[in-house]
Design an enzyme around this catalytic site. Sequence first.
Site, mmCIF file in Angstrom:
data_model
loop_
_atom_site.group_PDB
_atom_site.id
_atom_site.type_symbol
_atom_site.label_atom_id
_atom_site.label_comp_id
_atom_site.label_asym_id
_atom_site.label_seq_id
_atom_site.Cartn_x
_atom_site.Cartn_y
_atom_site.Cartn_z
ATOM 1 C CD GLN A 126 -2.791 1.190 2.492
ATOM 2 O OE1 GLN A 126 -2.618 0.438 3.629
ATOM 3 N NE2 GLN A 126 -3.982 1.866 2.568
ATOM 4 N N GLY A 127 0.818 2.016 -0.906
ATOM 5 C CA GLY A 127 1.548 3.213 -1.116
ATOM 6 C C GLY A 127 0.575 4.440 -0.905
ATOM 7 C CB SER A 129 1.508 6.747 5.276
ATOM 8 O OG SER A 129 0.296 6.454 5.876
ATOM 9 C CD GLU A 244 -6.365 0.365 5.877
ATOM 10 O OE1 GLU A 244 -6.392 0.992 5.275
ATOM 11 O OE2 GLU A 244 -5.228 -0.095 6.672
ATOM 12 C CB SER A 370 -4.774 8.721 12.864
ATOM 13 O OG SER A 370 -5.673 9.902 12.748
ATOM 14 C CG ASN A 371 -7.821 5.165 16.695
ATOM 15 O OD1 ASN A 371 -8.030 4.561 15.625
ATOM 16 N ND2 ASN A 371 -7.655 4.406 18.008
ATOM 17 C CD GLU A 372 -5.443 10.637 17.067
ATOM 18 O OE1 GLU A 372 -5.242 10.227 16.165
ATOM 19 O OE2 GLU A 372 -4.943 10.668 18.276
#
Length: 385
Positions: A126-127, A129, A244, A370-372
Amino acid sequence: MQLELSAEDAAFRDEMRTFFTTEVPQEIRDAVANRRELTKDQIVESQRVLNAHGLAVPNWPVEWGGKDWSPLRRHIWHEEMQRADVPAPLAFNASMIGPVIAHFGSQEIKERFLPATANLDIWWSQGFSEPDAGSDLASLRTTAVRDGDEFVVNGQKTWTTLGQYGDWIFTLVRTDPDVKKQAGISMLLIDMTSPGLTVRPIELIDGGHEVNEVWFEDVRVPAGNLVGELNSGWTQAKFLLGNERVGVAPVGGTKRVLAQAKDWARETGQLDDPLTSSRIAELENELLALELTALRVVAHSADGKPHPASSVLKLKGTELQQAVSELVVDLAGPASLATGAGDDSDLPWWSRRATPAYLNLRKASIYGGSNEVQRQIIAKTILGL
């Protein structure tokens, strides 16, 4: 809510239970049960066993190997697989790029990639981040400039999980810098043996090599490897990340580790401690609630588009996964620090692996969005804030 399975669904559950406990090699299942890191060969072998029996990609369209199962049966399949310590099909293939190609790809791309993706003949990376962007995909800076029948890609991706095994990488690139950030992104499929592409390892806090940096220096990619329309990558990324997030709520796997932790607490006499027993009971109740939420998300996902509540699964699922790993460290006590001890140690194996597992799962707060970010999605799309 009716929780008792119908006779047909109960028979289906028994069929899955028998398959997973008899067809997948025991040494692979033992590695999962003992929280050991799987080799590439073990992951490939397990997925090919599933694919040979039509059980690797049930969420795909039927014409590409999927199953026309009800949401409940897909849930049973997933739960029984985890219950039997069978590694799930490689997420990058089965639940990320596979569904994206099936939904957005041209017929040529589907025929070229989907069979090999289901059988893990191709290992996808997976590209997404990037440095200084993290999970803020709209800020990505890797560029792809059209040059004749090719794109020329330059930039860097990071936190590429298991990229050292990758054959191909699905990559978000900026193809138009002059429009709104989300509107100038495309998705390219890139052969990882292409000249100019370099994979560099990142050593994690647990001492393992699981993630990587991937560098692109004038990497030439055929224009035919574009997924969907030019500058439509943001739509495909949201579709992929929604899938995902459903997959990263490992309810069955977390329940399995919690059940093991309960046994370890009993063996060490700690289950008699009211604080320990109440902590375990609270985690069991929260996992049950999450399992019911997972069923609702699956039931309300339509047209292959995950329900916005998949963000709840990602957020709460990873929090519980981390909480159980912390419980195991506390049960192991000082023995959890003996991470370098070998199998000849007098310490039980689970205590020696408690800290590496705990440290490794810190990443769960970040990947899959992210969880945020998940809290922001929940606030806007579910709570209407």
